[in-house]
Design an enzyme around this catalytic site. Structure first.
Site, short mmCIF file in Angstrom:
data_model
loop_
_atom_site.label_atom_id
_atom_site.label_comp_id
_atom_site.label_asym_id
_atom_site.label_seq_id
_atom_site.Cartn_x
_atom_site.Cartn_y
_atom_site.Cartn_z
N GLU A 94 -96.67 7.40 -6.00
CA GLU A 94 -95.92 7.95 -4.88
C GLU A 94 -95.65 9.44 -5.03
O GLU A 94 -95.49 9.96 -6.13
CB GLU A 94 -94.58 7.20 -4.74
N CYS A 107 -92.66 16.67 -4.45
CA CYS A 107 -92.29 16.05 -5.72
C CYS A 107 -93.43 15.12 -6.14
O CYS A 107 -93.70 14.14 -5.44
CB CYS A 107 -90.99 15.28 -5.51
N CYS A 114 -93.40 4.78 -16.75
CA CYS A 114 -92.99 5.82 -17.70
C CYS A 114 -92.57 5.16 -19.01
O CYS A 114 -91.80 4.19 -19.02
CB CYS A 114 -91.82 6.62 -17.14
N CYS A 118 -85.69 5.36 -19.40
CA CYS A 118 -84.27 5.68 -19.26
C CYS A 118 -83.58 4.50 -18.57
O CYS A 118 -84.15 3.88 -17.67
CB CYS A 118 -84.09 6.97 -18.45
N CYS A 121 -83.31 4.44 -14.58
CA CYS A 121 -84.43 4.91 -13.75
C CYS A 121 -85.34 3.76 -13.34
O CYS A 121 -85.76 2.96 -14.18
CB CYS A 121 -85.22 5.95 -14.52
N SER A 222 -83.70 17.05 -18.32
CA SER A 222 -82.87 15.93 -17.89
C SER A 222 -81.93 15.57 -19.04
O SER A 222 -82.33 14.87 -19.97
CB SER A 222 -83.76 14.73 -17.53
N CYS A 344 -84.80 10.82 -6.15
CA CYS A 344 -85.04 10.84 -7.58
C CYS A 344 -84.84 9.47 -8.18
O CYS A 344 -83.81 8.84 -7.96
CB CYS A 344 -84.02 11.74 -8.27
N1 SAH Z 1 -89.50 12.15 -16.47
C1 SAH Z 1 -89.03 13.40 -16.06
C2 SAH Z 1 -89.32 13.71 -14.62
C3 SAH Z 1 -89.23 12.60 -13.62
S1 SAH Z 1 -87.60 11.97 -13.32
C4 SAH Z 1 -87.54 13.54 -16.32
O1 SAH Z 1 -86.89 12.54 -16.65
O2 SAH Z 1 -87.04 14.65 -16.23
C5 SAH Z 1 -86.88 13.25 -12.33
C6 SAH Z 1 -85.37 13.26 -12.36
O3 SAH Z 1 -84.83 12.14 -11.65
C7 SAH Z 1 -84.79 13.19 -13.75
O4 SAH Z 1 -83.78 14.14 -13.95
C8 SAH Z 1 -84.25 11.79 -13.77
O5 SAH Z 1 -83.28 11.63 -14.73
C9 SAH Z 1 -83.75 11.61 -12.38
N2 SAH Z 1 -83.48 10.23 -12.02
C10 SAH Z 1 -84.10 9.13 -12.45
N3 SAH Z 1 -83.58 8.02 -11.87
C11 SAH Z 1 -82.60 8.44 -11.05
C12 SAH Z 1 -81.70 7.78 -10.17
N4 SAH Z 1 -81.75 6.47 -9.99
N5 SAH Z 1 -80.84 8.53 -9.48
C13 SAH Z 1 -80.81 9.87 -9.60
N6 SAH Z 1 -81.65 10.56 -10.41
C14 SAH Z 1 -82.53 9.84 -11.13
FE1 SF4 Z 2 -89.24 8.45 -17.35
FE2 SF4 Z 2 -87.89 10.49 -16.25
FE3 SF4 Z 2 -87.48 7.93 -15.44
FE4 SF4 Z 2 -86.65 8.71 -17.86
S1 SF4 Z 2 -85.92 9.50 -15.87
S2 SF4 Z 2 -87.75 6.80 -17.36
S3 SF4 Z 2 -88.25 10.12 -18.44
S4 SF4 Z 2 -89.34 9.12 -15.20
#
Ligand code: SAH
Ligand code: SF4
Length: 365
Positions: A94, A107, A114, A118, A121, A222, A344
């Site tokens: 996506e 984006c 991944c 996290c 996420c 992040s 995000c």
């Molecule tokens: N893996 C990389 C980039 C992709 S995630 C990273 O973690 O930086 C992009 C951003 O979205 C990151 O800051 C991540 O923490 C945030 N993110 C992930 N899940 C989210 C959610 N459910 N709500 C808000 N931000 C989120």
């Molecule tokens: Fe991966 Fe970024 Fe999601 Fe963490 S927040 S699981 S590093 S995509």
């Protein structure tokens, strides 16, 4: 056979030059091809009128120019658009366009799933499938441009900013992400300013050290927690590379960068009663005191299957105020494209849905 053909979209500008030399042509041909593909959106060699006919014929024999196809397009009320692209084997990736008054930000995703996982996420919850290839990553920008327009030397670029904040951890797909950055920055391709291309990372410290001074684009870290104890829980990679080490690597990266104007963007997802208290905000102030940065607060985007909640507005405002009063540049990110799950952390290739659909279709036929 089709699979033997070289997909020119997998090549960086330098590799494209080398390819032309390898077939007995001058390397500047790469500039012409790059412009056709990424500035005019042309992928049919026959339309590349400044290439000799015999060269076009040779290219047709050896190569293809192929980006993943768009399979769905969803547009939210605020103009945010999400596309799912087919990358084969029933998998989707996506990409999201976020239009604002003065810019269009795309984006993009760098991996399918991944491996960092996290806890909050949705992409992480999917597990890790594989790295995206160069053509699958730059192909997202190409496909978005087929919808919003190619630059064709226009002053105002239809896609002005690219952020690697979709699915995946860009620094764990370094070789391909580096080539994609080269394609985004090249004057013959998308010609974006290095300040308008952002790599967002969960903090892969050794990779940051490796690319410092080489990969010069804007950096977002992040962070999400003011101490290791909590960050170990939210971002499991922290157990390997703790905060102090990551911040050292960030400092080193900034020292060697022109793209960041000396500042990193710190991303902090606000999770209700997990990392959003006044005390935690104060701890964050202390932690970041010596880091030149701006802080992006991202209220958690809720998704099915996650136990986390978005904090109330008053909690968000209190957290914001502690940072603001301490003199930080702090931005509260508004959620875009909510109703199409384009925010995000909400991206996920709907693999299962698609496979289910194929099965249904197979049954019907
Ligand atoms: N893996 C990389 C980039 C992709 S995630 C990273 O973690 O930086 C992009 C951003 O979205 C990151 O800051 C991540 O923490 C945030 N993110 C992930 N899940 C989210 C959610 N459910 N709500 C808000 N931000 C989120
Ligand atoms: Fe991966 Fe970024 Fe999601 Fe963490 S927040 S699981 S590093 S995509």
């Amino acid at each position: 056979m089709a699979s033997d053909l070289i997909n020119l979209m997998n090549l960086s500008p330098k590799e494209l030059g080398e390819f032309f030399v390898s077939i007995g042509e001058k390397s500047f041909r790469s500039q012409q091809i790059l412009r056709w593909i990424y500035q005019f959106g042309v992928t049919d060699f026959d339309e590349m009128t400044n290439l000799r006919k015999d060269l076009r014929a040779k290219l047709k024999e050896l190569c293809v120019i192929k980006a993943p196809e768009i399979v769905t397009e969803q547009q939210a009320m605020d103009g945010t658009t999400k596309w799912a692209l087919d990358i084969g084997d029933g998998q989707l990736v996506e990409t999201v366009l976020i239009p604002e008054d003065d810019r269009n930000t795309l984006c993009i995703s760098t991996q399918v799933g991944c491996p960092v996982k996290c806890s909050f996420c949705r992409t992480g919850a999917q597990g890790f499938n594989r790295n995206l290839t160069v053509s699958e990553i730059i192909g997202q920008v190409f496909r978005a441009a087929t919808r919003v327009g190619f630059s064709q030397n226009q002053e105002q670029k239809p896609i002005s900013n690219v952020v690697m904040m979709g699915m995946g951890e860009p620094l764990l797909n370094l070789a391909n992400v580096t080539k994609v950055c080269e394609l985004l920055l090249s004057d013959y391709s998308f010609a974006l300013s290095k300040r308008r291309v952002t790599v967002s990372t969960s903090g892969v410290a050794p990779v940051l050290d490796k690319v410092a001074g080489k990969l010069d684009v804007a950096l977002a870290l992040s962070l999400h927690a003011p101490n290791d104890e909590l960050r170990n829980e939210l971002v499991p990679l922290n157990q390997k590379y703790p905060i102090a080490q990551v911040l050292d690597s960030v400092r080193n990266y900034l020292d060697k960068s022109n793209a960041n104007c000396g500042r990193v963007t710190i991303e902090y997802v606000l999770l209700d009663h997990v990392n959003d208290s006044t005390e935690q905000a104060q701890e964050l102030v202390k932690l970041l005191r010596t880091i030149p940065c701006k802080v992006n607060l991202i209220p958690f985007n809720e998704h099915e299957g996650s136990g986390y909640k978005k904090p109330s507005n008053s909690r968000i405002d209190r957290f914001y105020k502690v940072l603001f009063d301490a003199g930080f540049t702090v931005i509260k990110r508004t959620t875009r494209g909510d109703e199409i799950s384009a925010a995000c952390g909400q991206l996920a290739g709907q693999v299962k849905d698609k496979l289910a659909k194929q099965k249904i279709e197979a049954k019907v036929n």
